[in-house]
Structures are given as structure tokens and as C-alpha cells.
Design an enzyme around this catalytic site. Structure first.
Site, PDB file in Angstrom:
ATOM      1  N   GLU A   1       0.893  -1.299  -0.168  1.00 29.54           N
ATOM      2  CA  GLU A   1       0.004  -0.030   0.009  1.00 29.54           C
ATOM      3  C   GLU A   1       0.902   1.228   0.005  1.00 29.54           C
ATOM      4  O   GLU A   1       2.064   1.248   0.413  1.00 29.54           O
ATOM      5  CB  GLU A   1      -0.994   0.097   1.053  1.00 29.54           C
ATOM      6  CG  GLU A   1      -0.302  -0.004   2.662  1.00 29.54           C
ATOM      7  CD  GLU A   1      -1.344  -0.401   3.611  1.00 29.54           C
ATOM      8  OE1 GLU A   1      -1.789  -1.524   3.700  1.00 29.54           O
ATOM      9  OE2 GLU A   1      -1.510   0.590   4.393  1.00 29.54           O
TER      10      GLU A   1
ATOM     11  N   CYS B   1       4.055   8.306   0.023  1.00 28.59           N
ATOM     12  CA  CYS B   1       4.637   7.411   0.848  1.00 28.59           C
ATOM     13  C   CYS B   1       4.540   6.130   0.122  1.00 28.59           C
ATOM     14  O   CYS B   1       3.646   5.482  -0.183  1.00 28.59           O
ATOM     15  CB  CYS B   1       3.756   7.345   2.232  1.00 28.59           C
ATOM     16  SG  CYS B   1       4.259   6.039   3.348  1.00 28.59           S
TER      17      CYS B   1
ATOM     18  N   CYS C   1       6.787  -6.894   6.724  1.00 20.60           N
ATOM     19  CA  CYS C   1       7.883  -6.363   7.588  1.00 20.60           C
ATOM     20  C   CYS C   1       8.390  -7.400   8.719  1.00 20.60           C
ATOM     21  O   CYS C   1       7.591  -7.907   9.167  1.00 20.60           O
ATOM     22  CB  CYS C   1       7.829  -4.923   8.105  1.00 20.60           C
ATOM     23  SG  CYS C   1       9.013  -4.008   8.989  1.00 20.60           S
TER      24      CYS C   1
ATOM     25  N   CYS D   1       7.026  -4.118  15.187  1.00 23.95           N
ATOM     26  CA  CYS D   1       6.801  -3.047  16.257  1.00 23.95           C
ATOM     27  C   CYS D   1       5.545  -3.096  16.809  1.00 23.95           C
ATOM     28  O   CYS D   1       4.376  -3.468  16.191  1.00 23.95           O
ATOM     29  CB  CYS D   1       6.922  -1.597  15.531  1.00 23.95           C
ATOM     30  SG  CYS D   1       8.672  -1.469  14.905  1.00 23.95           S
TER      31      CYS D   1
ATOM     32  N   CYS E   1       2.499  -1.402  15.138  1.00 29.28           N
ATOM     33  CA  CYS E   1       2.299  -1.129  13.511  1.00 29.28           C
ATOM     34  C   CYS E   1       1.732  -2.269  13.119  1.00 29.28           C
ATOM     35  O   CYS E   1       1.867  -3.530  13.453  1.00 29.28           O
ATOM     36  CB  CYS E   1       3.903  -1.119  13.028  1.00 29.28           C
ATOM     37  SG  CYS E   1       3.891  -0.829  11.053  1.00 29.28           S
TER      38      CYS E   1
ATOM     39  N   GLY F   1       7.438  -2.246   5.648  1.00 26.57           N
ATOM     40  CA  GLY F   1       8.669  -2.406   5.385  1.00 26.57           C
ATOM     41  C   GLY F   1       9.863  -1.642   5.889  1.00 26.57           C
ATOM     42  O   GLY F   1       9.610  -0.375   6.315  1.00 26.57           O
ATOM     43  N   GLU F   2      10.915  -2.198   6.112  1.00 27.49           N
ATOM     44  CA  GLU F   2      12.320  -1.424   6.767  1.00 27.49           C
ATOM     45  C   GLU F   2      13.199  -1.404   5.617  1.00 27.49           C
ATOM     46  O   GLU F   2      13.679  -2.168   5.324  1.00 27.49           O
ATOM     47  CB  GLU F   2      12.966  -2.248   7.829  1.00 27.49           C
ATOM     48  CG  GLU F   2      14.031  -1.798   8.167  1.00 27.49           C
ATOM     49  CD  GLU F   2      14.160  -0.296   8.786  1.00 27.49           C
ATOM     50  OE1 GLU F   2      13.636   0.248   9.502  1.00 27.49           O
ATOM     51  OE2 GLU F   2      15.132   0.212   8.207  1.00 27.49           O
TER      52      GLU F   2
ATOM     53  N   SER G   1      13.091   6.397   6.073  1.00 28.50           N
ATOM     54  CA  SER G   1      12.864   6.194   7.574  1.00 28.50           C
ATOM     55  C   SER G   1      13.337   4.688   7.927  1.00 28.50           C
ATOM     56  O   SER G   1      13.017   3.815   7.534  1.00 28.50           O
ATOM     57  CB  SER G   1      11.327   6.627   8.033  1.00 28.50           C
ATOM     58  OG  SER G   1      11.032   6.224   9.292  1.00 28.50           O
TER      59      SER G   1
ATOM     60  N   CYS H   1       0.882   2.864   8.389  1.00 28.35           N
ATOM     61  CA  CYS H   1       1.599   1.548   7.574  1.00 28.35           C
ATOM     62  C   CYS H   1       0.817   0.310   7.804  1.00 28.35           C
ATOM     63  O   CYS H   1       0.695  -0.180   9.035  1.00 28.35           O
ATOM     64  CB  CYS H   1       2.844   1.337   8.269  1.00 28.35           C
ATOM     65  SG  CYS H   1       3.654   2.693   8.578  1.00 28.35           S
TER      66      CYS H   1
HETATM   67  N1  SAH Z   1      10.506   0.851   8.780  1.00 25.46           N
HETATM   68  C1  SAH Z   1      10.668   2.051   8.912  1.00 25.46           C
HETATM   69  C2  SAH Z   1       9.596   2.784   7.899  1.00 25.46           C
HETATM   70  C3  SAH Z   1       8.212   2.597   7.965  1.00 25.46           C
HETATM   71  S1  SAH Z   1       7.302   2.913   9.380  1.00 25.46           S
HETATM   72  C4  SAH Z   1      10.746   2.674  10.003  1.00 25.46           C
HETATM   73  O1  SAH Z   1      10.436   2.112  11.219  1.00 25.46           O
HETATM   74  O2  SAH Z   1      10.914   3.968  10.415  1.00 25.46           O
HETATM   75  C5  SAH Z   1       7.035   4.875   9.052  1.00 25.46           C
HETATM   76  C6  SAH Z   1       6.846   5.456  10.473  1.00 25.46           C
HETATM   77  O3  SAH Z   1       5.422   5.173  11.041  1.00 25.46           O
HETATM   78  C7  SAH Z   1       7.641   4.928  11.640  1.00 25.46           C
HETATM   79  O4  SAH Z   1       7.966   6.200  12.269  1.00 25.46           O
HETATM   80  C8  SAH Z   1       6.872   4.097  12.437  1.00 25.46           C
HETATM   81  O5  SAH Z   1       7.199   3.679  13.746  1.00 25.46           O
HETATM   82  C9  SAH Z   1       5.498   4.760  12.307  1.00 25.46           C
HETATM   83  N2  SAH Z   1       4.112   4.010  12.597  1.00 25.46           N
HETATM   84  C10 SAH Z   1       3.949   2.817  12.127  1.00 25.46           C
HETATM   85  N3  SAH Z   1       2.732   2.379  12.567  1.00 25.46           N
HETATM   86  C11 SAH Z   1       2.159   3.553  13.200  1.00 25.46           C
HETATM   87  C12 SAH Z   1       0.777   4.018  13.823  1.00 25.46           C
HETATM   88  N4  SAH Z   1      -0.119   2.973  13.658  1.00 25.46           N
HETATM   89  N5  SAH Z   1       0.889   5.336  14.203  1.00 25.46           N
HETATM   90  C13 SAH Z   1       1.791   6.175  14.015  1.00 25.46           C
HETATM   91  N6  SAH Z   1       2.823   5.812  13.486  1.00 25.46           N
HETATM   92  C14 SAH Z   1       2.987   4.610  13.083  1.00 25.46           C
END
Ligand code: SAH
Length: 346
Positions: A89, A102, A109, A113, A116, A161-162, A193, A335
Site C-alpha cells: 500500500e 509514501c 516487515c 513493532c 504497527c 517495510g524497513e 525512515s 503503515c
Molecule cells: N520501517 C521504517 C519505515 C516504515 S514506518 C521505520 O521503522 O521507520 C514509518 C513510520 O510510521 C515509523 O516512524 C513508524 O514507527 C510509524 N508508524 C507505524 N505504525 C504507526 C501507527 N499505527 N501510528 C503512528 N505511526 C506509526
């Protein structure tokens, strides 16, 4: 799956064209057509026979918009179908200064986290450089953009993804997307990011592609951070900061921290104080956002009052910080949310 033509650099496309018995200048026509977001079969200035040869080896449409959701704030969210049937997406956000897209760098991923949606089903596979690029090419074309007059002006690698866990493809993408004569998005308008994969942050600093480096911090204490970000067990904040400083030294770019405010987890006064003590005096900016709640994850966003208190504390201490509005919250803006719900058949 066939190969992805959009993976190639311009020079590689020239070699390909020659190897298929075509004149070298055909590479420019092919490259241009692809940068306009066209399918191979839709590029009109190439012969049918040449296109047939290309299509034997390459996917005609590596990334297709399968579904579009439009938010009340104008944000658009896309579900993209890949050639092997996987889905990813992306989001298109309109701002005063331009439009930001984005993009995703992996299907799923592996970072998992706690807040996420992207990590819910683990990592399925890496995206190729051309699959990352094609997300932009098709969305730019959808909005009437061309390589000369882009509808997509800024790019953030903040979808699923990372990016630094898919390092080679991400770097290849960054070179191709920023190349003049292509879609030509400057590294200065691209933010990468990461959850903080330290060795790859050093490697990126040495690539000579000065994108904006963004680190997802979400807590300034290692132990508390590891509670919501498993990757934090491997990479400590002190080491992340050293890598950020190296990035600054190499690129001259100030770095950014993402901090998603989670009620009862990282949004209290003492969390702001800890963040201030860790970041004070550094050439950085802090992006605060209230967590977008993911129903499969048992965490809730900080309320507005908490968020403004947190922001106020950072500002008072002299840190550069902004509280971002949650764009597209009504369409699963965060995400992996849309993909997760579609995979469940919702
Ligand atoms: N893997 C990378 C990039 C993808 S996530 C990273 O970790 O940075 C992009 C951003 O969105 C990251 O800062 C992530 O922690 C945040 N994010 C993911 N899910 C979220 C959510 N439900 N609400 C707010 N931020 C979120």
C-alpha cells in the site's frame, strides 16, 4: 514472476537495447515511456516487435493500482497489486508546498513493532528497486504529472517495510528515482525512515545520496524502547545517535526523529524530559504524531492535550519539533492497515 524492467539504470537499459539488436537511442525512448508511468505495451514510439521481445522477459505492469480510498482531507490511499499477486500500500498526501507520496519497500516487515500493522504477518518478501519506483511512476501519472512537471514532489519511505533491511534495492531505487533525465526527484525531497539499523545507516551515509535520514525513536530509553520495538534490542540509542552524527558529517543534512505518541507508554512528562536530555544540542528535528490506532494492536494514541503538552515541553527546551496532523486517519492511514484488513477479507 518475470524480471522488472524498471529495476534498470539508464546505462543498463542502453546495454539491454543493444543486446536485443536495437539502436542505442531506443533506450531513451523506452526510459522516457517508463518514467511517464506507461506500461511497456503502451509506449507508442517503439516497434511492436521490440516490445514483444521485451515482454517475453519483463513484466508489463509490475505495480498496478488495485484500489483507491480517498479521505475527507484529500489524502489518497492505494492498494497496489504486484505481478506475483502480492499486495502493498501507499499514500498520497497534499500539502501547501507540494504532494508527498509514501511508498513501501517490502511486502510485510520483519521488525514487528508493537504499534504497527505492517509487521502483523511478518516479512513476505523484499520489493525490487523497480517495484519501489513504479509506485511513484503510476501515482505521478494518475495525477497528471510528467517527469518535467511532477505531481509527486516529495517521497517518504514510510510505507510497509524497513528500507535498510532491503538495502541494495532501496539504494538502487534512490539512484534511479533521483537521476536527472528520469523522474528526477532530488534526494533532498526524499526521506528514508528506519527503525535504526545502525550498520546500514553508516553505509547509507557513504553512498553519496543525501536523502533526509529519519529514525523512528518512539522512546528515548533503551529498555522501554525495546518493549515496543524489538529491533531496539540489537541497536542502542547511543549507537543510533553516533550513526546519525556520522550521517550529518557526511551529508550536511540534519536528521529527523519520528516519535509516535502512545498513551501510557511514551507520552508522559518524564518521557519528554528524557527525550530532551538525549537530543538537546543535536542538529535534529522531532516529528511528533499521535499514534494511529491499529485494531490488532493493543495500544492507543495520546490525546490532543497530552500531545500538545509533550510538544510544548520540547519547544520550551529549544528543540525543533512539530506535531503532525494525522492525515487519512479515516482510511487506515498508518503503515500496513489497509493491506492487513484486505488480507483478512474485510
Ligand atoms: N520501517 C521504517 C519505515 C516504515 S514506518 C521505520 O521503522 O521507520 C514509518 C513510520 O510510521 C515509523 O516512524 C513508524 O514507527 C510509524 N508508524 C507505524 N505504525 C504507526 C501507527 N499505527 N501510528 C503512528 N505511526 C506509526
Amino acid at each position: 514472476m518475470k524480471e522488472i524492467l524498471q529495476d534498470l539504470s539508464f546505462e543498463e537499459m542502453e546495454s539491454l537495447v543493444l543486446s536485443l539488436g536495437e539502436k542505442k537511442y531506443r533506450a531513451a525512448q523506452l526510459w522516457r515511456g517508463l518514467m511517464q508511468g506507461k506500461k511497456i505495451s503502451d509506449i507508442t514510439d517503439l516497434s511492436k516487435a521490440f516490445k514483444a521481445k521485451l515482454l517475453e522477459r519483463f513484466e508489463d505492469e509490475p505495480v498496478r493500482i488495485a484500489e483507491t480510498l480517498t479521505s475527507s482531507d484529500g489524502t489518497e490511499k492505494y492498494l497496489f497489486a504486484l505481478a506475483d499477486g502480492n499486495i502493498i500500500e501507499g499514500v498520497f498526501m497534499r500539502y501547501k508546498y507540494g504532494n508527498t507520496q509514501c511508498v513501501s519497500t517490502q511486502v510485510g516487515c520483519r521488525m514487528n513493532c508493537a504499534f504497527c500493522a505492517s509487521g502483523l504477518g511478518g516479512l513476505v518478501r523484499d520489493l525490487t528497486a523497480g517495484e519501489i519506483l513504479s509506485q511513484i511512476l503510476v501515482v505521478n501519472a494518475l495525477h497528471g504529472g510528467t517527469p518535467e512537471k511532477r505531481a509527486v514532489t516529495n517521497v517518504v519511505l514510510m510505507g510497509s517495510g524497513e528500507p535498510l533491511d532491503n538495502y541494495g534495492n532501496t539504494v538502487r531505487f534512490l539512484r534511479n528515482v533521483s537521476r536527472e533525465g528520469g523522474i528526477g526527484i532530488s534526494p533532498r525531497n526524499i526521506s528514508l525512515s528506519t527503525c535504526g539499523i545502525v550498520p546500514k545507516m553508516y553505509a547509507l551515509a557513504d553512498e553519496g545520496i543525501p536523502v533526509n535520514l529519519t529514525v523512528s525513536l518512539h522512546n528515548a530509553d533503551d529498555e522501554e524502547r525495546a518493549r515496543i520495538m524489538p529491533a531496539a534490542k540489537a541497536y542502542k540509542i547511543a549507537d543510533i545517535l553516533k550513526a546519525c552524527d556520522y550521517y550529518f558529517e557526511k551529508t550536511g543534512r540534519r536528521y529527523i526523529f519520528e516519535y509516535s505518541l502512545i498513551h501510557g507508554e511514551n507520552a508522559d512528562r518524564q518521557h519528554a524530559e528524557k527525550l530532551i536530555s538525549v537530543l538537546k544540542g543535536r542538529p535534529c528535528h522531532v516529528n511528533l504524531i499521535r499514534l494511529n490506532e491499529v485494531k490488532e494492536r493493543a495500544l492507543s494514541g495520546a490525546d490532543e492535550k497530552e500531545a500538545y503538552r509533550f510538544l510544548g515541553m520540547l519547544e520550551k527546551a529549544g528543540l525543533s519539533a512539530t506535531l503532525r496532523r494525522r492525515t487519512g486517519a479515516d482510511i487506515g492511514g498508518a503503515c500496513g492497515q489497509l493491506r492487513a484488513s484486505r488480507l483478512k477479507g474485510e
